[in-house]
Design an enzyme around this catalytic site. Structure first.
Site, PDB file in Angstrom:
ATOM      1  CB  SER A 152      -0.955  -0.041   1.201  1.00 23.46           C
ATOM      2  OG  SER A 152      -1.901   1.000   1.149  1.00 23.46           O
ATOM      3  CG  ASP A 360       6.030  24.856   1.110  1.00 25.60           C
ATOM      4  OD1 ASP A 360       5.084  24.191   1.562  1.00 25.60           O
ATOM      5  OD2 ASP A 360       6.914  25.369   1.830  1.00 25.60           O
ATOM      6  CG  HIS A 413      -5.543  -2.071  -0.223  1.00 23.32           C
ATOM      7  ND1 HIS A 413      -4.823  -1.492  -1.241  1.00 23.32           N
ATOM      8  CD2 HIS A 413      -5.004  -1.588   0.931  1.00 23.32           C
ATOM      9  CE1 HIS A 413      -3.907  -0.690  -0.737  1.00 23.32           C
ATOM     10  NE2 HIS A 413      -3.987  -0.733   0.583  1.00 23.32           N
TER      11      HIS A 413
END
Length: 437
Positions: A152, A360, A413
């Site tokens: 993951s 940023d 998953h």
């Protein structure tokens, strides 16, 4: 740069030889002489193997899911670790801020100062810093290029590793973790909302009685105060987080068992049972991994603010809203209201807001480096994964030179929880060009 490193005496647990390692690393890798933090990692090897022989084995670094996930605490080898222990010394990393590494949570972050100071501190807790930690750890252990196994979010970290420190890698394995290399977070959530909706449909087709029961619970919660063991009211939107069950194969059936115990008869009617409320609390509390919520959208941030992308994309999928006639279960999305309703997150609300609007964020990947990659990489992509979209994963796979994909519709998953040994052996065989079944 060498870093201070201490190691415990080896001890054994059920056939495993275990050593605890602590490393002192820079908080900001751009300022190696500045403030430091501790990163913890635990080594596992086969205790049946003589120690000198075990110490000759190459290292495998396991990169855990998350963000905010600590390394697995093994009680015995099993699944993928059983397979890996035949070939490697396994290093379980507590990524910075988690486990026994210098912690970052509601209790410790006030030591940094106000919310702005906390946000600046946590901005150094993403995959780029985790990879820089790993490289210092590799050098401290005296390892040559090592093998990484990323599950993951650990796969996201692997792509960062391949981008900025490929010289440290012998080979890399990834399961359910090929992140999009470019684009805003909205791309991710539009794709995963659709996957989660399809998984809801699959679940309710299997258990049609649970469609009625889910709606009943949601209506009950909107009309009647029910409180979790930690004292806060359980809302409909928080109950919808039980959709975490839908990310697994057999775990999906666990949601059915949970719902069966929802209501209990009492002299005053049928409230939600203590059993149900206790189980739901374990699903929705972020007390044990607050960085999952605080840092979650930042893992997609590159040069722009994420600005609560999931909450904005939710407006395009009204069927997931708590006021929907038949609300659906949600996936891994994180919303601003988490920081109102979860006591473990409430003190971090302003910090999370500042991270959400931060612009940023440096690049997490180098597409040009990935396009000329020479490290053998194999990735398992799960066709119906609700957390890491299959189409976006294949797009990324095509952008990484030499990356081999094994796509499977047999797992979701958490596939390595179902057949970790088989998946690990297959991927390791792929990077080593061994025949596959």
């Amino acid at each position: 740069m060498s870093v201070p490193h201490t190691a415990s005496a080896p001890y054994t647990i059920r056939g495993m030889r275990v050593t605890d390692h602590r490393f002192t690393v820079p908080l900001d890798h751009a300022r190696p002489g500045g403030e430091t933090i501790t990163v913890f990692a635990r080594e596992y090897s086969d205790a049946a193997m003589p120690q000198p022989e075990a110490e000759e084995l190459p290292w495998l670094l396991y990169l855990q899911g998350g963000p905010g996930g600590k390394g697995n605490r093994l009680l015995q080898f099993g699944g993928w670790t059983k397979a890996a222990a035949k070939h490697f010394r396994i290093l379980m990393l507590d990524q910075r801020g988690t486990g026994l590494s210098t912690p970052a949570n509601r209790q410790t972050l006030p030591l940094r100062g106000d919310a702005a100071a906390q946000a600046d501190y946590l901005a150094r807790f993403r995959a780029d810093s985790i990879v820089a930690d790993a490289e210092l750890i590799r050098a401290a252990l005296g390892s040559g290029p090592w093998t990484t196994y990323g599950q993951s979010y650990g796969g996201f970290c692997t792509l960062t590793y391949l981008s900025f420190a490929p010289h440290g890698l012998r080979e890399s394995l990834i399961t359910g973790g090929l992140a999009p290399l470019t684009g805003p977070a909205e791309r991710v959530y539009r794709a995963t909302f659709r996957r989660v909706a399809a998984r809801n449909a699959e679940y309710f087709a299997k258990y049609p009685q649970d469609r009625v029961l889910t709606t009943r619970i949601a209506r009950h919660l909107s009309e009647t105060p029910e409180f979790l063991p930690s004292g806060e009211r359980l809302t409909v939107q928080r109950f919808q987080m039980a959709g975490s069950f839908l990310g697994g194969n057999t775990r999906m059936d666990g949601l059915h068992y949970l719902l069966q115990e929802a209501f209990v008869p009492t002299p005053d009617g049928e409230p939600l049972s203590d059993t149900f409320l206790e189980a739901v609390h374990g699903l929705v509390s972020r007390a044990s991994n607050p960085l999952y919520a605080v840092m979650h959208e930042s893992i997609y941030g590159q040069g722009a603010a994420t600005n609560w992308a999931a909450a904005r994309v939710l407006e395009e999928f009204p069927e997931f809203k708590p006021g929907a006639g038949e609300p659906l279960y949600t996936g891994e999305m994180v919303y601003p209201w988490y920081f109102d309703e979860d006591p473990a997150l409430a003190p971090l609300k302003e910090t999370a807001e500042l991270l959400a609007v931060r612009r940023d964020w440096p690049a997490l990947y180098d597409p040009e480096q990935l396009a000329r990659n020479s490290v053998p990489v194999a990735a398992a992509v799960y066709t119906d994964d609700i957390y890491v979209d299959r189409d976006l994963s294949l797009e990324t796979a095509a952008a990484v030179r030499g990356l081999q994909v094994w796509e499977s519709a047999d797992f979701h998953h958490d596939g390595i929880a179902d057949d970790g040994e088989g998946i690990f052996n297959r991927l390791l065989g792929m990077v080593r060009d061994e025949p596959q079944p």
